[in-house]
Write a protein that holds these residues in place. Structure first.
Motif, PDB file in Angstrom:
ATOM      1  N   THR A  35       0.835  -1.196   0.000  1.00 28.09           N
ATOM      2  CA  THR A  35       0.000   0.000   0.000  1.00 28.09           C
ATOM      3  C   THR A  35       0.872   1.250   0.000  1.00 28.09           C
ATOM      4  OG1 THR A  35      -1.687  -1.220   1.216  1.00 28.09           O
ATOM      5  CG2 THR A  35      -1.861   1.165   1.221  1.00 28.09           C
ATOM      6  N   GLY A  36       1.929   1.243   0.743  1.00 25.60           N
ATOM      7  CA  GLY A  36       2.858   2.373   0.747  1.00 25.60           C
ATOM      8  C   GLY A  36       3.503   2.552  -0.621  1.00 25.60           C
ATOM      9  N   ARG A  37       3.887   1.462  -1.231  1.00 29.24           N
ATOM     10  CA  ARG A  37       4.484   1.532  -2.575  1.00 29.24           C
ATOM     11  C   ARG A  37       3.461   2.041  -3.584  1.00 29.24           C
ATOM     12  NH1 ARG A  37       7.726  -4.169  -2.929  1.00 29.24           N
ATOM     13  NH2 ARG A  37       9.350  -3.658  -1.421  1.00 29.24           N
ATOM     14  N   ALA A  38       2.246   1.544  -3.452  1.00 25.90           N
ATOM     15  CA  ALA A  38       1.190   1.971  -4.377  1.00 25.90           C
ATOM     16  C   ALA A  38       0.904   3.462  -4.197  1.00 25.90           C
ATOM     17  CB  ALA A  38      -0.073   1.153  -4.150  1.00 25.90           C
ATOM     18  N   ALA A  39       0.905   3.931  -2.960  1.00 27.64           N
ATOM     19  CA  ALA A  39       0.662   5.351  -2.711  1.00 27.64           C
ATOM     20  C   ALA A  39       1.782   6.195  -3.299  1.00 27.64           C
ATOM     21  CB  ALA A  39       0.527   5.604  -1.208  1.00 27.64           C
ATOM     22  N   LEU A  40       3.012   5.745  -3.127  1.00 25.86           N
ATOM     23  CA  LEU A  40       4.158   6.454  -3.697  1.00 25.86           C
ATOM     24  C   LEU A  40       4.084   6.464  -5.221  1.00 25.86           C
ATOM     25  CD1 LEU A  40       6.816   7.915  -3.195  1.00 25.86           C
ATOM     26  CD2 LEU A  40       7.952   5.681  -3.310  1.00 25.86           C
ATOM     27  N   ALA A  42       1.364   6.184  -7.018  1.00 25.94           N
ATOM     28  CA  ALA A  42       0.259   7.067  -7.394  1.00 25.94           C
ATOM     29  C   ALA A  42       0.676   8.527  -7.282  1.00 25.94           C
ATOM     30  CB  ALA A  42      -0.953   6.785  -6.517  1.00 25.94           C
ATOM     31  N   LEU A  43       1.429   8.860  -6.246  1.00 22.44           N
ATOM     32  CA  LEU A  43       1.915  10.221  -6.072  1.00 22.44           C
ATOM     33  C   LEU A  43       2.845  10.624  -7.211  1.00 22.44           C
ATOM     34  CD1 LEU A  43       2.028  12.715  -4.222  1.00 22.44           C
ATOM     35  CD2 LEU A  43       4.017  11.662  -3.137  1.00 22.44           C
ATOM     36  N   VAL A  44       3.740   9.729  -7.606  1.00 18.87           N
ATOM     37  CA  VAL A  44       4.661  10.013  -8.715  1.00 18.87           C
ATOM     38  C   VAL A  44       3.889  10.183 -10.020  1.00 18.87           C
ATOM     39  CG1 VAL A  44       6.497   9.002 -10.127  1.00 18.87           C
ATOM     40  CG2 VAL A  44       6.658   8.930  -7.641  1.00 18.87           C
ATOM     41  N   VAL A  45       2.926   9.317 -10.261  1.00 16.67           N
ATOM     42  CA  VAL A  45       2.139   9.414 -11.500  1.00 16.67           C
ATOM     43  C   VAL A  45       1.339  10.711 -11.516  1.00 16.67           C
ATOM     44  CG1 VAL A  45       0.193   8.378 -12.743  1.00 16.67           C
ATOM     45  CG2 VAL A  45       2.049   6.937 -11.923  1.00 16.67           C
TER      46      VAL A  45
END
Length: 157
Positions: A35-40, A42-45
């Motif tokens: 989830t942390g990786r996915a949030a990161l 998503a933030l980068v995208v």
């Protein structure tokens, strides 16, 4: 057999429950890490989309302007070609003579010109006493006279 107090089935069952708990805990840890990786990600995208939105909009609008300018240039080229053709025609004395005869009613020496008058047109003109049949100064004076009158009296005229 005193060292082996539990049966093999019981031992496997206990190991299975222990293994299932360990897997469940591992999933929880992975899920939070994922989830942390996915949030990161998503933030980068999102930041890339925001950073590239304005330049892409500018690029698209500039491409549209370029296409408009190309269409305008094509129209202007066609107009230039038409004007060059007209210029070439105007250099021809026969063309100038024909145009003068058509539009200015010029005649060559020795020719007789005729003007045809439609008798029906004169009858219509004499019955219609509109503003076009009177001199311009009469129309001007009439508008000056009617400017001070109330609308009802001006409508009666």
């Amino acid at each position: 057999m005193p060292a082996d107090r539990f049966s093999t089935a019981t031992r496997l069952k206990a190991l299975g429950e222990h293994a299932a708990a360990r897997v469940y805990r591992a999933r929880i840890k992975r899920r939070s890490r994922l989830t942390g990786r996915a949030a990161l990600l998503a933030l980068v995208v999102c930041s890339l989309v925001v950073a590239l939105a304005y330049p892409m909009r500018q690029y698209i609008s500039q491409r549209s302007e370029i296409a408009d300018q190309r269409r305008q240039a094509q129209r202007e080229r066609a107009e230039v070609a038409k004007l060059r053709e007209q210029k070439a025609r105007l250099r021809d004395p026969a063309y100038i003579e024909r145009r003068a005869r058509e539009h200015l009613h010029y005649l060559m020496p020795g020719e007789t010109g005729f003007s045809m008058v439609d008798p029906g047109a004169n009858a219509e003109r004499s019955t219609d006493q509109g503003a076009a049949d009177r001199p311009w100064y009469t129309n001007l004076w009439d508008t000056v006279d009617t400017a001070d009158e109330p609308k009802a009296a001006a409508a009666d005229r």
